[in-house]
Design an enzyme around this catalytic site. Structure first.
Site, PDB file in Angstrom:
ATOM      1  N   ARG A 276     -46.308 -12.972   5.495  1.00  0.00           N
ATOM      2  CA  ARG A 276     -46.404 -12.416   4.139  1.00  0.00           C
ATOM      3  C   ARG A 276     -45.875 -10.995   4.055  1.00  0.00           C
ATOM      4  O   ARG A 276     -45.795 -10.412   2.982  1.00  0.00           O
ATOM      5  CB  ARG A 276     -47.854 -12.445   3.669  1.00  0.00           C
ATOM      6  CG  ARG A 276     -48.251 -13.848   3.277  1.00  0.00           C
ATOM      7  CD  ARG A 276     -49.531 -13.783   2.537  1.00  0.00           C
ATOM      8  NE  ARG A 276     -49.783 -14.983   1.768  1.00  0.00           N
ATOM      9  CZ  ARG A 276     -50.953 -15.264   1.221  1.00  0.00           C
ATOM     10  NH1 ARG A 276     -51.960 -14.430   1.371  1.00  0.00           N
ATOM     11  NH2 ARG A 276     -51.113 -16.362   0.522  1.00  0.00           N
ATOM     12  N   GLY A 277     -45.512 -10.439   5.196  1.00  0.00           N
ATOM     13  CA  GLY A 277     -45.013  -9.066   5.209  1.00  0.00           C
ATOM     14  C   GLY A 277     -43.542  -9.002   4.845  1.00  0.00           C
ATOM     15  O   GLY A 277     -42.877 -10.023   4.628  1.00  0.00           O
TER      16      GLY A 277
ATOM     17  N   GLY B 127     -41.596 -10.702   7.933  1.00  0.00           N
ATOM     18  CA  GLY B 127     -41.939 -12.116   8.110  1.00  0.00           C
ATOM     19  C   GLY B 127     -41.464 -12.961   6.941  1.00  0.00           C
ATOM     20  O   GLY B 127     -40.925 -14.065   7.127  1.00  0.00           O
TER      21      GLY B 127
ATOM     22  N   SER C   9     -39.425  -1.065  16.852  1.00  0.00           N
ATOM     23  CA  SER C   9     -39.112  -0.195  15.722  1.00  0.00           C
ATOM     24  C   SER C   9     -38.290   0.976  16.254  1.00  0.00           C
ATOM     25  O   SER C   9     -38.432   1.362  17.414  1.00  0.00           O
ATOM     26  CB  SER C   9     -40.419   0.326  15.139  1.00  0.00           C
ATOM     27  OG  SER C   9     -40.190   1.529  14.441  1.00  0.00           O
ATOM     28  N   SER C  10     -37.469   1.551  15.394  1.00  0.00           N
ATOM     29  CA  SER C  10     -36.632   2.656  15.870  1.00  0.00           C
ATOM     30  C   SER C  10     -37.447   3.919  16.171  1.00  0.00           C
ATOM     31  O   SER C  10     -36.953   4.824  16.831  1.00  0.00           O
ATOM     32  CB  SER C  10     -35.534   2.963  14.853  1.00  0.00           C
ATOM     33  OG  SER C  10     -36.097   3.312  13.616  1.00  0.00           O
ATOM     34  N   CYS C  11     -38.713   3.978  15.706  1.00  0.00           N
ATOM     35  CA  CYS C  11     -39.482   5.196  15.973  1.00  0.00           C
ATOM     36  C   CYS C  11     -40.029   5.248  17.384  1.00  0.00           C
ATOM     37  O   CYS C  11     -40.673   6.220  17.772  1.00  0.00           O
ATOM     38  CB  CYS C  11     -40.600   5.366  14.960  1.00  0.00           C
ATOM     39  SG  CYS C  11     -41.877   4.163  15.164  1.00  0.00           S
TER      40      CYS C  11
ATOM     41  N   TYR D 108     -48.392   4.665  16.623  1.00  0.00           N
ATOM     42  CA  TYR D 108     -47.671   3.423  16.321  1.00  0.00           C
ATOM     43  C   TYR D 108     -46.587   3.173  17.362  1.00  0.00           C
ATOM     44  O   TYR D 108     -46.432   2.060  17.892  1.00  0.00           O
ATOM     45  CB  TYR D 108     -47.054   3.549  14.923  1.00  0.00           C
ATOM     46  CG  TYR D 108     -46.149   2.419  14.520  1.00  0.00           C
ATOM     47  CD1 TYR D 108     -46.683   1.215  14.066  1.00  0.00           C
ATOM     48  CD2 TYR D 108     -44.765   2.557  14.564  1.00  0.00           C
ATOM     49  CE1 TYR D 108     -45.847   0.176  13.682  1.00  0.00           C
ATOM     50  CE2 TYR D 108     -43.927   1.523  14.182  1.00  0.00           C
ATOM     51  CZ  TYR D 108     -44.472   0.336  13.742  1.00  0.00           C
ATOM     52  OH  TYR D 108     -43.644  -0.686  13.367  1.00  0.00           O
TER      53      TYR D 108
ATOM     54  N   LYS E  67     -45.989   0.012  20.047  1.00  0.00           N
ATOM     55  CA  LYS E  67     -44.767  -0.803  20.084  1.00  0.00           C
ATOM     56  C   LYS E  67     -44.096  -0.736  21.458  1.00  0.00           C
ATOM     57  O   LYS E  67     -43.566  -1.738  21.940  1.00  0.00           O
ATOM     58  CB  LYS E  67     -43.791  -0.338  18.997  1.00  0.00           C
ATOM     59  CG  LYS E  67     -44.222  -0.748  17.582  1.00  0.00           C
ATOM     60  CD  LYS E  67     -44.027  -2.237  17.390  1.00  0.00           C
ATOM     61  CE  LYS E  67     -44.362  -2.707  15.992  1.00  0.00           C
ATOM     62  NZ  LYS E  67     -44.240  -4.166  15.841  1.00  0.00           N
TER      63      LYS E  67
ATOM     64  N   HIS F 272     -43.000   3.596   2.941  1.00  0.00           N
ATOM     65  CA  HIS F 272     -41.867   4.339   3.472  1.00  0.00           C
ATOM     66  C   HIS F 272     -41.078   4.946   2.316  1.00  0.00           C
ATOM     67  O   HIS F 272     -41.321   4.665   1.147  1.00  0.00           O
ATOM     68  CB  HIS F 272     -40.976   3.414   4.304  1.00  0.00           C
ATOM     69  CG  HIS F 272     -41.554   3.120   5.646  1.00  0.00           C
ATOM     70  ND1 HIS F 272     -42.137   1.916   5.953  1.00  0.00           N
ATOM     71  CD2 HIS F 272     -41.662   3.879   6.767  1.00  0.00           C
ATOM     72  CE1 HIS F 272     -42.569   1.955   7.201  1.00  0.00           C
ATOM     73  NE2 HIS F 272     -42.298   3.129   7.713  1.00  0.00           N
TER      74      HIS F 272
ATOM     75  N   ARG G  42     -31.691   9.270   7.740  1.00  0.00           N
ATOM     76  CA  ARG G  42     -32.240   7.967   8.112  1.00  0.00           C
ATOM     77  C   ARG G  42     -31.199   6.895   7.834  1.00  0.00           C
ATOM     78  O   ARG G  42     -30.369   7.025   6.941  1.00  0.00           O
ATOM     79  CB  ARG G  42     -33.493   7.630   7.273  1.00  0.00           C
ATOM     80  CG  ARG G  42     -34.693   8.537   7.482  1.00  0.00           C
ATOM     81  CD  ARG G  42     -35.383   8.295   8.798  1.00  0.00           C
ATOM     82  NE  ARG G  42     -36.586   9.108   8.928  1.00  0.00           N
ATOM     83  CZ  ARG G  42     -36.600  10.386   9.331  1.00  0.00           C
ATOM     84  NH1 ARG G  42     -35.474  10.991   9.635  1.00  0.00           N
ATOM     85  NH2 ARG G  42     -37.744  11.043   9.421  1.00  0.00           N
TER      86      ARG G  42
HETATM   87  P1  GDP Z   1     -40.228   8.033   8.875  1.00  0.00           P
HETATM   88  O1  GDP Z   1     -38.838   7.464   8.844  1.00  0.00           O
HETATM   89  O2  GDP Z   1     -41.088   7.459   9.959  1.00  0.00           O
HETATM   90  O3  GDP Z   1     -40.215   9.539   8.898  1.00  0.00           O
HETATM   91  O4  GDP Z   1     -41.006   7.550   7.553  1.00  0.00           O
HETATM   92  P2  GDP Z   1     -40.816   7.654   5.964  1.00  0.00           P
HETATM   93  O5  GDP Z   1     -39.931   6.558   5.493  1.00  0.00           O
HETATM   94  O6  GDP Z   1     -42.211   7.668   5.404  1.00  0.00           O
HETATM   95  O7  GDP Z   1     -40.151   9.073   5.650  1.00  0.00           O
HETATM   96  C1  GDP Z   1     -38.792   9.337   5.865  1.00  0.00           C
HETATM   97  C2  GDP Z   1     -38.419  10.688   5.280  1.00  0.00           C
HETATM   98  O8  GDP Z   1     -38.422  10.603   3.848  1.00  0.00           O
HETATM   99  C3  GDP Z   1     -39.366  11.852   5.632  1.00  0.00           C
HETATM  100  O9  GDP Z   1     -38.570  12.996   5.836  1.00  0.00           O
HETATM  101  C4  GDP Z   1     -40.203  11.989   4.359  1.00  0.00           C
HETATM  102  O10 GDP Z   1     -40.743  13.279   4.183  1.00  0.00           O
HETATM  103  C5  GDP Z   1     -39.128  11.703   3.298  1.00  0.00           C
HETATM  104  N1  GDP Z   1     -39.659  11.343   1.965  1.00  0.00           N
HETATM  105  C6  GDP Z   1     -39.218  11.884   0.789  1.00  0.00           C
HETATM  106  N2  GDP Z   1     -39.925  11.412  -0.247  1.00  0.00           N
HETATM  107  C7  GDP Z   1     -40.818  10.530   0.267  1.00  0.00           C
HETATM  108  C8  GDP Z   1     -41.824   9.700  -0.320  1.00  0.00           C
HETATM  109  O11 GDP Z   1     -42.049   9.693  -1.529  1.00  0.00           O
HETATM  110  N3  GDP Z   1     -42.512   8.886   0.524  1.00  0.00           N
HETATM  111  C9  GDP Z   1     -42.280   8.850   1.882  1.00  0.00           C
HETATM  112  N4  GDP Z   1     -42.992   8.007   2.655  1.00  0.00           N
HETATM  113  N5  GDP Z   1     -41.360   9.659   2.470  1.00  0.00           N
HETATM  114  C10 GDP Z   1     -40.641  10.473   1.675  1.00  0.00           C
END
Ligand code: GDP
Length: 306
Positions: A9-10, A13, A105-107, A134, A138, A177, A207
């Site tokens: 359900r994710g 998945g 995961s890439s992290c 996390y 992983k 995210h 990213r």
């Molecule tokens: P990360 O890739 O593990 O760092 O996870 P995120 O997807 O949560 O964040 C990615 C980047 O996007 C970070 O630099 C956040 O500060 C930035 N960001 C900007 N606006 C937002 C928002 O509204 N939500 C989240 N989650 N991240 C944000």
């Protein structure tokens, strides 16, 4: 063939299930909701595998979240992920499953790994602190896959997706995210008639984003063709700054106002781009460009947000 998609359900998945259905495997799927099977419960998972004996397992179940959720609830992230992956990998081995695909995961890579990040950067330096609980769970999963291959000859493989997005994502602003968060923020701002949207951090971190349907395609591809201990990166191959991402989402939503940056929020790791040359050598590449994927995901969100 009997295929168990754990976590169906994710985001990941459900995409794997769609991909398998469209390839004609719909009748061979075994699926359980969280209420039907608690994957953190090793006993229940063993009983399920003994009863159903799936031959192929996609381990797409995990507790996942964005930068704020990861830094606020690290105990939940390490506990649930260790329990889920340990229960499922061990039960799949004991019940004689033919093949298992684990999703990392890439992290998991060091915070300052050379970019683009190659698979052999694993465990070469300190992790990004906002999601180390996390990441360590992983990494334990990757090592478990390797160990079960070595000791038991299990055909288990690992794939390392970059940041994912798509239909079925989590759009909750506190736990999501960045990409779904921005879709929601821009849609809300447009509907309210706001003149600006607040983006967390400085907008400079970079990213890479992969549509989850591309990831699902890669997973099915690897399940068929790959059987090696080396975990494989799965990505788009190019990254964007958070500012560029915000502009892409703004344009897809049709918001006319300004972007503002909240530098009191964390940036996280400065850059996260995967080296995907191993997947390219294997003959696979992603096909959904960011602009197209974002537009489709905005449409999905507007149709399903209730
Ligand atoms: P990360 O890739 O593990 O760092 O996870 P995120 O997807 O949560 O964040 C990615 C980047 O996007 C970070 O630099 C956040 O500060 C930035 N960001 C900007 N606006 C937002 C928002 O509204 N939500 C989240 N989650 N991240 C944000």
């Amino acid at each position: 063939m009997k295929i168990f998609v754990a976590g169906y359900r994710g985001l990941v998945g459900s995409a794997i299930v769609r991909r398998l259905q469209s390839a004609g495997f719909g009748s061979q799927l075994v699926l359980r909701t969280r209420a039907e099977l608690d994957l953190t419960d090793a006993r229940a998972v063993r009983d399920f595998f003994d009863a159903e004996r799936p031959t192929h397992v996609y381990l797409a179940a995990a507790r996942v979240g964005g930068i704020l959720a990861n830094s606020t609830f690290p105990a939940d992230f390490i506990r649930d992920n260790l329990l889920i992956q340990t229960s499922v990998i061990d039960a799949a081995h004991r019940s004689g499953a033919e093949k298992l695909l684990f999703l990392g995961s890439s992290c998991i890579y060091p915070r300052l790994a050379p970019q683009p990040i190659r698979e052999d950067a694993l465990l070469t330096g300190p992790l990004e602190p906002t999601n180390s609980a996390y990441a360590i769970a992983k990494i334990a999963g990757l090592e478990m896959v390797r160990a079960y291959r070595t000791q038991h000859g299990m055909k288990a493989i690992s794939a390392m997706p970059t940041n994912l997005y798509g239909p079925g994502d989590n759009f909750d602003l506190a736990s999501s995210h960045v990409l779904p968060a921005l879709i929601r923020k821009f849609v809300d701002a447009k509907e309210r008639g706001d003149d600006q949207v607040l983006v967390w951090g400085t907008g400079t971190p970079r990213r890479e984003f992969l549509h989850v349907d591309d990831l699902a395609d890669a997973c099915v591809y690897l399940m068929d063709r790959y059987d090696d201990a080396l975990p494989l990166n799965i990505g788009w191959g190019q990254d964007v700054s958070i500012r560029e991402l915000a502009e892409t989402v703004r344009d897809a939503v049709g918001f006319r106002g300004e972007l503002a940056f909240d530098s009191s929020k964390p940036d996280g790791t400065p850059r996260k781009l995967l080296d995907v040359s191993k997947m390219t050598e294997l003959g696979w590449h992603a096909s959904i460009a960011l602009q197209d994927g974002v537009r489709a995901t905005v449409a999905w969100y507007l149709a399903h947000r209730e």
